[in-house]
Scaffold this active site. Structure first.
Site, PDB file in Angstrom:
ATOM      1  N   GLU A 105       0.845  -1.195   0.000  1.00  0.00           N
ATOM      2  CA  GLU A 105       0.000   0.000   0.000  1.00  0.00           C
ATOM      3  C   GLU A 105       0.878   1.243   0.000  1.00  0.00           C
ATOM      4  O   GLU A 105       1.937   1.266   0.643  1.00  0.00           O
ATOM      5  CB  GLU A 105      -0.900  -0.010   1.239  1.00  0.00           C
ATOM      6  N   ASP A 107       0.204   5.347   0.614  1.00  0.00           N
ATOM      7  CA  ASP A 107      -0.888   6.167   1.153  1.00  0.00           C
ATOM      8  C   ASP A 107      -0.641   7.662   1.123  1.00  0.00           C
ATOM      9  O   ASP A 107       0.414   8.130   1.564  1.00  0.00           O
ATOM     10  CB  ASP A 107      -1.110   5.843   2.638  1.00  0.00           C
ATOM     11  N   GLU A 109      -3.113  10.356   3.088  1.00  0.00           N
ATOM     12  CA  GLU A 109      -4.325  10.564   3.883  1.00  0.00           C
ATOM     13  C   GLU A 109      -4.328  12.007   4.378  1.00  0.00           C
ATOM     14  O   GLU A 109      -3.304  12.506   4.849  1.00  0.00           O
ATOM     15  CB  GLU A 109      -4.387   9.602   5.074  1.00  0.00           C
ATOM     16  N   GLU A 134       5.300   6.024   8.749  1.00  0.00           N
ATOM     17  CA  GLU A 134       4.541   7.254   8.597  1.00  0.00           C
ATOM     18  C   GLU A 134       5.447   8.481   8.544  1.00  0.00           C
ATOM     19  O   GLU A 134       6.399   8.599   9.310  1.00  0.00           O
ATOM     20  CB  GLU A 134       3.558   7.432   9.758  1.00  0.00           C
TER      21      GLU A 134
END
Length: 296
Positions: A105, A107, A109, A134
């Protein structure tokens, strides 16, 4: 985050071009051709003859869509205009993902805010089912006032996240030191607008104000220069473009010195969290890609 699956309809391909020894599909524009609305009923709408898509969230439900195609490497661009005003508690997710317990994945967000506070752009990379990578940023503009382009460049050597053409993050292939890299599982494009007020804004301290609903995010100008995966094979040839040309486009793209400086500027001024500096989170030592300085 994956949305409920729907039927896979083969889209019409607008353009198939010969790119450096490989057939790469350049998909431009029309949401009817390239995406399926997967949940949220009429909260998701395709408008303007397929040139605009909107997602909405109310107290009953959010909404989402996914690409008809699966991709194995590509450069994906989408313009988004985020939920304006008091969007605290909401998350607008835009990402690539495969399926299954060992999924990959990539990402973007967007974590909602109280009016006047900045959105948080949250990025993450999963490989073989493992994330925990992250990095978070503020943006240097108001992402609710107009459309801005959010891009993912994914090739066998690296993943580059960009905003309006400015790179903000690079995740390099570090398999040589034992770090899995997303390279074997085709991924679809997904996006959703949903309620995450248990964590999204100030760690869940600020809840969604449903009197502000419905919350709406807008999308336009989708573009994919990518290898489409279908029936077990890629639209790109088995010959690596990087071995057939010294100018191999996105498939072997890396950051030049100017782009590296722009990324350093963003990270110095707008990065608010980086897993690679979070020694409290990793008391046994930072992930190997951090200490090897192979990810920025």
């Amino acid at each position: 985050m994956a949305s409920p699956a729907t039927s896979n309809l083969s889209p019409k391909l607008l353009l198939v071009s010969l790119l450096l020894g490989s057939f790469v599909v350049a998909s431009v524009g029309n949401f009817y051709q390239h995406f399926d609305i997967t949940w949220g009923d009429d909260r998701a709408k395709i408008l303007n003859n397929g040139q605009l898509l909107t997602l909405s969230l109310d107290k009953a439900s959010g909404s989402g869509f996914q690409s008809k195609n699966e991709y194995l490497f590509g450069k994906i661009d989408m313009q988004l205009k985020l939920v304006p005003g008091n969007s605290a508690g909401t998350v607008t997710a835009y990402y690539l993902s495969s399926q299954g317990p060992t999924h990959d994945e990539i990402d973007f967000e967007f974590l909602g805010n109280l009016s006047g506070d900045p959105y948080i752009l949250h990025t993450n990379v999963f490989s073989q089912g493992r994330g925990n990578r992250e990095q978070q940023f503020y943006l240097w503009f108001d992402p609710t006032a107009d459309f801005h382009t959010y891009s993912i460049l994914w090739n066998p050597q690296r993943i580059i996240f960009s905003v309006d053409g400015t790179p903000i993050r690079e995740f390099k292939n570090s398999e040589s030191i034992g770090v899995p890299f997303p390279k074997n599982q085709p991924m679809r494009i997904y996006s959703s607008l949903w309620n995450a007020d248990d964590w999204a804004t100030r760690g869940g301290l600020v809840k969604t104000d449903w009197s502000q609903a419905p919350f709406t995010a807008s999308y336009r100008n989708f573009n994919a220069n990518a290898c489409v995966w279908s029936s077990g094979s890629s639209s790109c040839s088995s010959t690596s473009p990087s071995s057939t040309s010294t100018n191999s486009g996105w498939y072997s793209q890396e950051l030049d010195s100017t782009s590296q400086e722009r990324m350093k500027w963003v990270q110095k001024n707008y990065m608010i969290y980086n897993y690679c500096t979070d020694t409290k989170r990793f008391p046994q030592g930072l992930p190997p890609e951090c200490t090897a300085t192979t990810t920025s």
